[in-house]
Design an enzyme around this catalytic site. Structure first.
Site, PDB file in Angstrom:
ATOM      1  N   SER A  49      49.261  56.793  80.050  1.00 10.20           N
ATOM      2  CA  SER A  49      49.054  56.020  78.830  1.00 10.20           C
ATOM      3  C   SER A  49      49.542  54.588  79.003  1.00 10.20           C
ATOM      4  CB  SER A  49      49.814  56.662  77.664  1.00 10.20           C
ATOM      5  OG  SER A  49      49.544  58.033  77.553  1.00 10.20           O
ATOM      6  N   THR A  50      50.697  54.429  79.652  1.00 11.90           N
ATOM      7  CA  THR A  50      51.292  53.113  79.849  1.00 11.90           C
ATOM      8  C   THR A  50      50.405  52.215  80.686  1.00 11.90           C
ATOM      9  OG1 THR A  50      53.470  54.147  79.693  1.00 11.90           O
ATOM     10  CG2 THR A  50      53.387  51.936  80.627  1.00 11.90           C
ATOM     11  N   TYR A 138      50.478  67.116  81.651  1.00 11.45           N
ATOM     12  CA  TYR A 138      50.946  66.023  80.796  1.00 11.45           C
ATOM     13  C   TYR A 138      50.862  66.496  79.348  1.00 11.45           C
ATOM     14  CZ  TYR A 138      51.187  61.151  79.000  1.00 11.45           C
ATOM     15  OH  TYR A 138      51.522  59.989  78.349  1.00 11.45           O
ATOM     16  N   LYS A 166      55.174  67.229  82.379  1.00  9.60           N
ATOM     17  CA  LYS A 166      55.731  65.997  81.804  1.00  9.60           C
ATOM     18  C   LYS A 166      55.819  66.252  80.303  1.00  9.60           C
ATOM     19  CE  LYS A 166      54.871  60.988  81.473  1.00  9.60           C
ATOM     20  NZ  LYS A 166      54.657  60.740  80.039  1.00  9.60           N
ATOM     21  N   THR A 168      56.506  65.224  76.918  1.00 13.69           N
ATOM     22  CA  THR A 168      56.651  64.083  76.017  1.00 13.69           C
ATOM     23  C   THR A 168      56.511  64.590  74.584  1.00 13.69           C
ATOM     24  OG1 THR A 168      55.659  62.706  77.747  1.00 13.69           O
ATOM     25  CG2 THR A 168      55.900  61.714  75.570  1.00 13.69           C
ATOM     26  N   GLY A 190      59.767  62.955  78.890  1.00 11.47           N
ATOM     27  CA  GLY A 190      58.797  61.893  78.706  1.00 11.47           C
ATOM     28  C   GLY A 190      59.146  60.889  77.633  1.00 11.47           C
ATOM     29  N   ASP A 192      61.753  58.176  76.615  1.00 15.30           N
ATOM     30  CA  ASP A 192      62.850  57.383  77.174  1.00 15.30           C
ATOM     31  C   ASP A 192      64.068  57.390  76.255  1.00 15.30           C
ATOM     32  OD1 ASP A 192      60.441  56.823  78.388  1.00 15.30           O
ATOM     33  OD2 ASP A 192      60.753  54.670  78.529  1.00 15.30           O
ATOM     34  N   GLU A 193      63.817  57.380  74.938  1.00 14.75           N
ATOM     35  CA  GLU A 193      64.894  57.279  73.963  1.00 14.75           C
ATOM     36  C   GLU A 193      65.687  58.571  73.814  1.00 14.75           C
ATOM     37  OE1 GLU A 193      61.009  57.713  71.510  1.00 14.75           O
ATOM     38  OE2 GLU A 193      61.652  57.047  73.508  1.00 14.75           O
ATOM     39  N   SER A 209      57.834  54.587  80.248  1.00 11.77           N
ATOM     40  CA  SER A 209      57.196  53.265  80.255  1.00 11.77           C
ATOM     41  C   SER A 209      58.228  52.153  80.315  1.00 11.77           C
ATOM     42  CB  SER A 209      56.308  53.106  79.020  1.00 11.77           C
ATOM     43  OG  SER A 209      57.039  53.356  77.837  1.00 11.77           O
TER      44      SER A 209
END
Length: 294
Positions: A49-50, A138, A166, A168, A190, A192-193, A209
């Site tokens: 996606s990024t 994914y 992955k 997310t 997936g 980051d936060e 990302s």
């Protein structure tokens, strides 16, 4: 069958476009080098996606896969996201990146149409049958609308080429259940936060990302959490989440690219229908970069 073990910190690679929306080869090469040399990542997740993958033609996807492999060589592991609603394209790309020497395939769950699980399973089996390579599913339900249960993952893993996920998603109960049920499968965080809680729950690595800019902190969180130093990991996660909050408020991909421009990387522009950078956005992105990376 034995495939290379995956794990660690992977950037979801951005794609550099010129102002006309064409792939900027030199910029893509600089992005790869920055991730390897400055962010010190273990791998690159190419075509996700990024990377604005779903805005690209098949030939453009191939070009980016080729550039990334040529620039990275064998310095880091490479995962190619080949998923598409066009199964023939996915098969073609799976063969292509395997011939290039990518360490793994990945494919987003088929979306938009309400596919049954049997159809989703057939999608992955069809792609993996085409190439001698492993597959990382994914799983990103907030964008695809596709949820997969632990029992359904077990069914997917009947295919020995499907070696990981992955993940997310914000469902950390499912993440914990997955880790307990499949201790030998590769599990990437997936979001980051949420790296810290995902690492505590036993992920093998993370794909993000913001790692294109913030990869060093991502590794600090991952390594501190794995060693049991939760205090340090939380401190770095707090700073990371301040950065992420500022980036999201200003426009994710454009802000990351402008930050990279400030770092001397020709990260270029986003492709339409993503909008152009406003002067206000550029100014704010530069402020964000210098706030967190000076």
């Amino acid at each position: 069958m034995a495939y290379k073990k995956l794990g660690g910190i992977y950037s979801a690679l951005l794609t550099s476009f010129d102002q006309e929306g064409k792939v900027n080869e030199n910029g893509v090469r600089q992005l790869v080098r920055h991730n390897i040399d400055v962010c010190k990542v273990d791998g690159l997740y190419v075509g996700g996606s990024t990377g604005e993958n779903f805005l690209l033609s098949t030939d453009e996807k191939k070009k980016i896969f080729e550039i990334a492999k040529d620039e990275a060589k064998d310095q880091v592991q490479l995962i190619a996201q080949v998923g598409s609603l066009n199964i023939n394209e996915s098969v073609e790309l799976a063969k292509y990146v395997t011939d290039l020497g990518y360490d793994s395939l990945s494919a987003v769950t088929p979306f938009y149409y309400k596919f049954s699980f049997d159809e989703i399973k057939d999608y992955y089996n069809t792609i993996t049958a085409a190439a001698d390579n492993q597959m990382v599913v994914y799983f990103i339900p907030f964008l695809t609308g596709v949820n997969i249960s632990v029992d359904q993952f077990k069914s997917l893993f009947e295919n020995e080429k499907i070696t990981g996920v992955k993940f997310t998603a914000g469902d950390f109960f499912l993440l914990e259940r997955f880790r307990k049920a499949f201790p030998d499968k590769t599990l990437f965080a997936g979001f980051d936060e949420m790296m810290l809680p995902a690492t505590v729950l036993g992920v093998d690595g993370a794909i993000g990302s913001t790692f294109n800019v913030n990869g060093v902190r991502a590794r600090q969180i991952f390594e501190a959490a794995r060693s049991g130093d939760i205090k340090t990991a939380l401190e770095v996660q707090h700073v990371t989440n301040d950065f992420i909050s500022d980036v999201l408020a200003n426009g994710l991909y454009g802000t990351l690219k402008i930050c990279l421009q400030e770092a001397g990387v020709d990260a270029g522009y986003c492709r339409k229908p993503m909008g152009p950078y406003s002067e206000e956005m550029i100014t704010r992105a530069k402020e964000i970069y210098h706030k967190y990376f000076n």
